[in-house]
Design a protein around this motif. Structure first.
Motif, PDB file in Angstrom:
ATOM      1  N   CYS A  60     -10.485  34.829  -0.064  1.00 15.74           N
ATOM      2  CA  CYS A  60      -9.732  35.282  -1.231  1.00 15.74           C
ATOM      3  C   CYS A  60      -8.691  36.296  -0.762  1.00 15.74           C
ATOM      4  CB  CYS A  60     -10.652  35.896  -2.285  1.00 15.74           C
ATOM      5  SG  CYS A  60     -11.503  37.389  -1.787  1.00 15.74           S
ATOM      6  N   TRP A  68      -6.260  38.533   3.171  1.00 18.93           N
ATOM      7  CA  TRP A  68      -7.246  37.472   3.004  1.00 18.93           C
ATOM      8  C   TRP A  68      -8.554  37.935   3.631  1.00 18.93           C
ATOM      9  CZ3 TRP A  68      -6.383  33.311   0.074  1.00 18.93           C
ATOM     10  CH2 TRP A  68      -5.051  32.960  -0.197  1.00 18.93           C
ATOM     11  N   VAL A 140      -9.703  32.061  -9.483  1.00 22.61           N
ATOM     12  CA  VAL A 140      -9.351  33.384  -8.980  1.00 22.61           C
ATOM     13  C   VAL A 140      -9.915  34.444  -9.926  1.00 22.61           C
ATOM     14  CG1 VAL A 140      -7.425  34.905  -8.392  1.00 22.61           C
ATOM     15  CG2 VAL A 140      -7.262  32.455  -7.924  1.00 22.61           C
ATOM     16  N   GLU A 145      -5.879  37.654  -5.833  1.00 26.85           N
ATOM     17  CA  GLU A 145      -4.646  36.992  -6.246  1.00 26.85           C
ATOM     18  C   GLU A 145      -4.679  35.497  -5.964  1.00 26.85           C
ATOM     19  OE1 GLU A 145      -1.233  38.991  -4.610  1.00 26.85           O
ATOM     20  OE2 GLU A 145      -1.864  40.919  -5.417  1.00 26.85           O
ATOM     21  N   ASP A 146      -5.570  35.080  -5.051  1.00 32.97           N
ATOM     22  CA  ASP A 146      -5.647  33.670  -4.678  1.00 32.97           C
ATOM     23  C   ASP A 146      -6.983  33.411  -3.995  1.00 32.97           C
ATOM     24  OD1 ASP A 146      -4.905  31.029  -4.264  1.00 32.97           O
ATOM     25  OD2 ASP A 146      -3.288  31.468  -2.866  1.00 32.97           O
ATOM     26  N   ARG A 148      -8.440  30.285  -1.301  1.00 32.66           N
ATOM     27  CA  ARG A 148      -7.950  29.119  -0.579  1.00 32.66           C
ATOM     28  C   ARG A 148      -8.796  28.837   0.670  1.00 32.66           C
ATOM     29  NH1 ARG A 148      -1.942  29.898   1.106  1.00 32.66           N
ATOM     30  NH2 ARG A 148      -1.881  30.622  -1.039  1.00 32.66           N
TER      31      ARG A 148
END
Length: 179
Positions: A60, A68, A140, A145-146, A148
């Motif tokens: 994340c 990240w 999320v 914020e993300d 992946r």
């Protein structure tokens, strides 16, 4: 009591200076060592989420940290173990309810100082390993914020110092977790 669970989980690890430091910190601090408001330094629970073949890791983008990172956070009063805190954090932050722990054994210990923007000065992080399908629907959380997937050998450039080395050590320890 979760303090006993944390101490037992740490004692199960091979003897090392890091293990001994963690045992001392938790034994000395007691319950306060596990609480967000127990002092400027406290234990946190995290979870490295991998694809079933361990080729990819789900990360994340941490809003406060600006990088990240694996999923994780503070232990809550309703958590029954350090492992349950780690998987709860991973499920909350990834949105993947089918995320499952590979083992209840600790895979990683990492004490790290925090930058401004955090209310505490250091986390004594206790890491676990989980597995998720790469086609699972992610969501999320407010803290990120993300979310992946990344190949384990091709992490993004914006990771905290030492994450690459931690990930490599966790991958090396995985065979011992599934015995």
């Amino acid at each position: 009591m979760i303090v006993d669970n944390v101490l037992t989980s740490l004692e199960a690890l091979p003897v090392s200076q890091t293990r001994e430091s963690y045992l001392s910190f938790v034994a000395t601090g007691g319950a306060a060592a596990l609480q967000r408001d127990g002092g400027p330094e406290h234990v946190t629970a995290s979870c490295f989420a991998f694809s079933p073949d361990f080729d990819r890791v789900l990360l994340c983008f941490h809003r406060k940290g600006g990088f990240w990172v694996q999923f994780g956070g503070h232990i809550e009063s309703h958590d029954t173990s350090i492992a349950s805190a780690a998987i709860r954090e991973a499920r909350e932050e990834s949105g993947i309810t089918e995320l499952s722990l590979l083992s209840g054994s600790i895979a990683d210990l990492d004490r790290h100082n925090l930058q401004s923007g955090f209310s505490c000065t250091a986390h004594w992080d206790v890491g676990f390993v989980a597995i998720a399908a790469t086609d699972a629907q992610v969501a999320v959380s407010d803290e990120s914020e993300d979310v992946r997937w990344f190949p384990c050998q091709a992490l993004p450039t914006t990771v905290p110092p030492g994450l690459r080395e931690r990930l490599d050590k966790v991958l090396d320890v995985i065979p011992t977790l599934v015995r």
